[in-house]
Design an enzyme around this catalytic site. Structure first.
Site, PDB file in Angstrom:
ATOM      1  N   GLY A 297       0.749  -1.130   0.077  1.00  0.00           N
ATOM      2  CA  GLY A 297       0.073  -0.182  -0.073  1.00  0.00           C
ATOM      3  C   GLY A 297       0.836   1.120   0.106  1.00  0.00           C
TER       4      GLY A 297
ATOM      5  N   CYS B  80       5.972  -0.140   6.806  1.00  0.00           N
ATOM      6  CA  CYS B  80       5.770   0.974   5.908  1.00  0.00           C
ATOM      7  C   CYS B  80       6.884   1.518   5.160  1.00  0.00           C
ATOM      8  CB  CYS B  80       5.309   2.116   6.776  1.00  0.00           C
ATOM      9  SG  CYS B  80       4.960   3.743   5.998  1.00  0.00           S
ATOM     10  N   LEU B  81       6.660   1.626   3.772  1.00  0.00           N
ATOM     11  CA  LEU B  81       7.666   2.060   2.871  1.00  0.00           C
ATOM     12  C   LEU B  81       8.264   3.338   3.311  1.00  0.00           C
ATOM     13  CD1 LEU B  81       6.095   1.104  -0.564  1.00  0.00           C
ATOM     14  CD2 LEU B  81       7.524  -0.254   0.738  1.00  0.00           C
TER      15      LEU B  81
ATOM     16  N   HIS C  83      -4.339   1.761   7.892  1.00  0.00           N
ATOM     17  CA  HIS C  83      -2.808   2.408   7.947  1.00  0.00           C
ATOM     18  C   HIS C  83      -2.574   3.422   6.745  1.00  0.00           C
ATOM     19  CE1 HIS C  83       1.712   1.570   7.993  1.00  0.00           C
ATOM     20  NE2 HIS C  83       1.710   2.214   6.760  1.00  0.00           N
ATOM     21  N   GLU C  84      -3.120   3.199   5.671  1.00  0.00           N
ATOM     22  CA  GLU C  84      -3.157   4.064   4.654  1.00  0.00           C
ATOM     23  C   GLU C  84      -3.679   5.476   4.970  1.00  0.00           C
ATOM     24  OE1 GLU C  84      -0.421   3.738   2.758  1.00  0.00           O
ATOM     25  OE2 GLU C  84      -0.187   1.541   3.147  1.00  0.00           O
TER      26      GLU C  84
ATOM     27  N   HIS D  67      -2.234   7.865   7.005  1.00  0.00           N
ATOM     28  CA  HIS D  67      -1.121   8.811   6.362  1.00  0.00           C
ATOM     29  C   HIS D  67      -1.657  10.135   5.743  1.00  0.00           C
ATOM     30  CE1 HIS D  67       2.495   6.612   6.253  1.00  0.00           C
ATOM     31  NE2 HIS D  67       2.079   5.602   5.572  1.00  0.00           N
TER      32      HIS D  67
HETATM   33 CO    CO Z   1       2.777   3.472   5.717  1.00  0.00          CO
END
Ligand code: CO
Length: 174
Positions: free
Chosen positions: A45, A99-100, A141-142, A145
């Site tokens: 994601g 998380c990226l 989670h997304e 952000h």
């Molecule tokens: Co993330």
């Protein structure tokens, strides 16, 4: 096109992203680039702010096993969510998250088990979706952000302290 990922503790990750008003070619290019970037970094994601664009857009693509038994993320499986809003949230469950923007760090986080979310697709059509499994975790989670929150903010005080120490060390060595 693969874009550069914004990495913690970059201040842009704290921005509250703006509502999308035009579902235009610029948005479509951004979503396509987000997919390329997510794939290139082996993510599941990505929110727009993670490539430095502060608009309320995110993508999720949970790998599905292909004929060879490998996790596959074909583009047509990508869930593109614009201006998502949580309509219902209930239950609690812990899941390991990563998380990226915090590459290489994974930790258990507690979130709602079941969520119902309203969102728009890239053409501006409204949809609702609900889930009580990994997709529910990914959506929460997304969506965090979009409000300037990263999952490490949900860690306990001690885990957070340990993380910050290790992260500072890693950034120094990088
Ligand atoms: Co993330």
């Amino acid at each position: 096109m693969v874009r550069e990922i914004v990495v913690y503790p970059d201040k842009r990750l704290k921005l509250v992203s703006k509502e999308v008003v035009s579902f235009d070619a610029e948005l479509h290019t951004l979503l396509d680039d987000m997919y390329d970037t997510m794939r290139a970094k082996n993510g599941v994601g990505l929110a727009a702010i993670q490539v430095g664009v502060d608009i309320r857009a995110l993508i999720i693509n949970i790998p599905q096993e292909n004929a060879e038994g490998e996790g596959d993320q074909p583009k047509e499986n990508t869930l593109e969510m614009i201006n998502p809003v949580i309509l219902e949230a209930d239950g609690r469950e812990k899941f390991q998250e990563g998380c990226l923007s915090v590459p290489g760090y994974y930790e258990d986080v507690e979130r709602a088990k079941h969520v119902k979310v309203q969102y728009y697709d890239r053409e501006g059509n409204p949809h609702t979706i609900e889930d009580d499994d990994f997709l529910a975790v990914a959506m929460q989670h997304e969506m965090d952000h979009l409000d300037g929150k990263v999952f490490i903010e949900k860690l306990s005080f001690l885990k957070r302290k340990k993380f910050e120490k290790e992260w500072a060390k890693r950034l120094k060595e990088a």
